[in-house]
Motif scaffolding. Structure first.
Motif, short mmCIF file in Angstrom:
data_model
loop_
_atom_site.label_atom_id
_atom_site.label_comp_id
_atom_site.label_asym_id
_atom_site.label_seq_id
_atom_site.Cartn_x
_atom_site.Cartn_y
_atom_site.Cartn_z
N PRO A 198 0.83 -1.20 0.00
CA PRO A 198 0.00 0.00 0.00
C PRO A 198 0.87 1.25 0.00
O PRO A 198 1.96 1.27 0.56
N VAL A 199 0.38 2.28 -0.65
CA VAL A 199 1.11 3.54 -0.75
C VAL A 199 0.26 4.63 -0.12
O VAL A 199 -0.91 4.77 -0.42
N ALA A 200 0.86 5.39 0.76
CA ALA A 200 0.17 6.52 1.37
C ALA A 200 0.41 7.76 0.53
O ALA A 200 1.51 7.99 0.05
N VAL A 201 -0.62 8.55 0.34
CA VAL A 201 -0.51 9.78 -0.43
C VAL A 201 -0.81 10.93 0.51
O VAL A 201 -1.84 10.95 1.17
N ALA A 202 0.11 11.86 0.58
CA ALA A 202 -0.09 13.04 1.41
C ALA A 202 -0.44 14.22 0.52
O ALA A 202 0.20 14.44 -0.50
N VAL A 203 -1.45 14.95 0.89
CA VAL A 203 -1.81 16.16 0.17
C VAL A 203 -1.29 17.33 1.00
O VAL A 203 -1.70 17.54 2.13
N GLN A 204 -0.33 18.07 0.43
CA GLN A 204 0.28 19.18 1.16
C GLN A 204 -0.44 20.47 0.81
O GLN A 204 -0.88 20.67 -0.32
N SER A 205 -0.51 21.35 1.80
CA SER A 205 -1.09 22.65 1.53
C SER A 205 -0.05 23.50 0.81
O SER A 205 1.13 23.24 0.85
N ALA A 206 -0.53 24.52 0.16
CA ALA A 206 0.36 25.42 -0.57
C ALA A 206 1.24 26.17 0.42
O ALA A 206 0.89 26.36 1.57
N ALA A 207 2.41 26.58 -0.06
CA ALA A 207 3.31 27.37 0.79
C ALA A 207 2.62 28.67 1.18
O ALA A 207 1.78 29.16 0.44
N PRO A 208 2.97 29.21 2.33
CA PRO A 208 2.34 30.46 2.75
C PRO A 208 2.58 31.55 1.71
O PRO A 208 3.64 31.63 1.11
N LYS A 209 1.57 32.39 1.52
CA LYS A 209 1.71 33.49 0.57
C LYS A 209 2.43 34.64 1.26
O LYS A 209 2.20 34.91 2.43
N PRO A 210 3.33 35.31 0.53
CA PRO A 210 4.04 36.44 1.12
C PRO A 210 3.06 37.51 1.61
O PRO A 210 2.03 37.74 1.01
N GLN A 211 3.44 38.16 2.69
CA GLN A 211 2.61 39.23 3.26
C GLN A 211 2.99 40.57 2.66
O GLN A 211 4.18 40.88 2.54
N GLY A 212 2.02 41.35 2.31
CA GLY A 212 2.24 42.73 1.89
C GLY A 212 2.98 42.89 0.57
O GLY A 212 3.21 41.93 -0.16
N GLU A 213 3.35 44.13 0.29
CA GLU A 213 4.10 44.43 -0.94
C GLU A 213 5.48 43.82 -0.85
O GLU A 213 6.11 43.82 0.20
N GLN A 214 5.95 43.33 -1.99
CA GLN A 214 7.24 42.65 -2.03
C GLN A 214 8.30 43.53 -2.67
O GLN A 214 8.03 44.29 -3.59
N SER A 215 9.52 43.42 -2.16
CA SER A 215 10.69 44.11 -2.71
C SER A 215 11.58 43.09 -3.38
O SER A 215 11.51 41.90 -3.09
N ARG A 216 12.44 43.56 -4.26
CA ARG A 216 13.36 42.68 -4.97
C ARG A 216 14.58 43.49 -5.36
O ARG A 216 14.46 44.64 -5.74
N ILE A 217 15.75 42.85 -5.21
CA ILE A 217 16.99 43.48 -5.66
C ILE A 217 17.71 42.52 -6.60
O ILE A 217 17.48 41.31 -6.56
N THR A 218 18.57 43.07 -7.44
CA THR A 218 19.42 42.25 -8.29
C THR A 218 20.66 41.90 -7.49
O THR A 218 21.28 42.77 -6.87
N LEU A 219 21.02 40.62 -7.48
CA LEU A 219 22.16 40.17 -6.68
C LEU A 219 23.44 40.13 -7.49
O LEU A 219 23.44 39.73 -8.66
N ASN A 220 24.54 40.50 -6.85
CA ASN A 220 25.85 40.35 -7.47
C ASN A 220 26.43 38.99 -7.06
O ASN A 220 25.78 38.20 -6.35
N ASP A 221 27.64 38.70 -7.47
CA ASP A 221 28.25 37.39 -7.19
C ASP A 221 28.43 37.15 -5.69
O ASP A 221 28.21 36.04 -5.20
N GLU A 222 28.82 38.19 -4.94
CA GLU A 222 29.01 38.04 -3.50
C GLU A 222 27.67 37.70 -2.81
O GLU A 222 27.61 36.82 -1.96
N GLN A 223 26.64 38.39 -3.19
CA GLN A 223 25.33 38.15 -2.59
C GLN A 223 24.82 36.74 -2.93
O GLN A 223 24.25 36.07 -2.07
N THR A 224 25.03 36.32 -4.16
CA THR A 224 24.62 34.96 -4.56
C THR A 224 25.42 33.92 -3.78
O THR A 224 24.86 32.91 -3.35
N ALA A 225 26.71 34.17 -3.58
CA ALA A 225 27.53 33.25 -2.78
C ALA A 225 26.99 33.19 -1.35
O ALA A 225 26.98 32.11 -0.73
N ASN A 226 26.53 34.31 -0.82
CA ASN A 226 25.97 34.32 0.53
C ASN A 226 24.64 33.56 0.60
O ASN A 226 24.36 32.90 1.59
N VAL A 227 23.84 33.65 -0.46
CA VAL A 227 22.62 32.83 -0.54
C VAL A 227 22.98 31.36 -0.45
O VAL A 227 22.39 30.59 0.32
#
Length: 186
Positions: free
Chosen positions: A37-66
């Motif tokens: 027998p195989v169990a199937v789990a139905v997962q809820s969607a990931a939480p939606k971000p709150q409020g207005e979202q910001s975004r920046i372009t990352l350089n190589d150092e920032q990507t390495a930190n990610v």
């Protein structure tokens, strides 16, 4: 029957039907003695971000930190959600830059990706400016927050960081989620 319940039931029924359609031909040829027998789990969607979202372009150092934050999260045995919270926190605190002492522009003695303070017990300046160490220290604090996995990102981050701007973390949730999705398996 309320609309949300009806839609949920239809979704589950659709998954069951789709599973039968795709698994049916394969299952028809399976040896019944070996079938389990195989169990199937139905997962809820990931939480939606709150409020207005910001975004920046990352350089190589920032990507390495990610990537360093993700590596430390995996090493700590924590899920992707912990990396999302960590990256969003670092985006707010330092824009993912490993900041040293900024002189008069510095917030007290805050350093590193998470703007942690040696005088608050986060570690030495050398430790705090090591991305792996500072992430591990942040994650240690996150683990101490009951229910962090299910609470809004900004609440989890604020509980660890104790910022003067507690709602500011939320604006980075979508970019942090995207970065984790992009780099978690790389």
């Amino acid at each position: 029957m309320n609309t949300i319940f009806r839609k949920s039931m239809l979704s589950v029924a659709g998954l069951a039907f789709a599973g039968g359609v795709f698994a049916g031909p394969i299952a028809a040829h399976a040896n019944p003695v070996d079938a389990k027998p195989v169990a199937v789990a139905v997962q809820s969607a990931a939480p939606k971000p709150q409020g207005e979202q910001s975004r920046i372009t990352l350089n190589d150092e920032q990507t390495a930190n990610v990537k360093a934050i993700i590596a430390a999260t995996k090493k700590a045995g924590l899920p992707e959600r912990a990396a999302v919270i960590s990256i969003a926190t670092s985006l707010q605190e330092s824009k993912l830059e490993n900041l040293g002492h900024l002189g008069d522009a510095n917030d007290h003695d805050s350093l590193g990706l998470f703007q942690q303070r040696p005088t608050s017990g986060w570690g030495t300046p050398e430790q705090i400016t090591d991305p792996a160490y500072s992430t591990t220290a942040f994650l240690k604090g996150l683990r101490q927050v009951d229910g962090w996995q299910d609470m809004p990102l900004t609440d989890a981050a604020q509980t660890v960081q104790v910022s003067a701007y507690p709602d500011a973390y939320a604006q980075w949730e979508q970019q942090a989620t995207d970065l984790v999705a992009q780099h978690w398996n790389s």
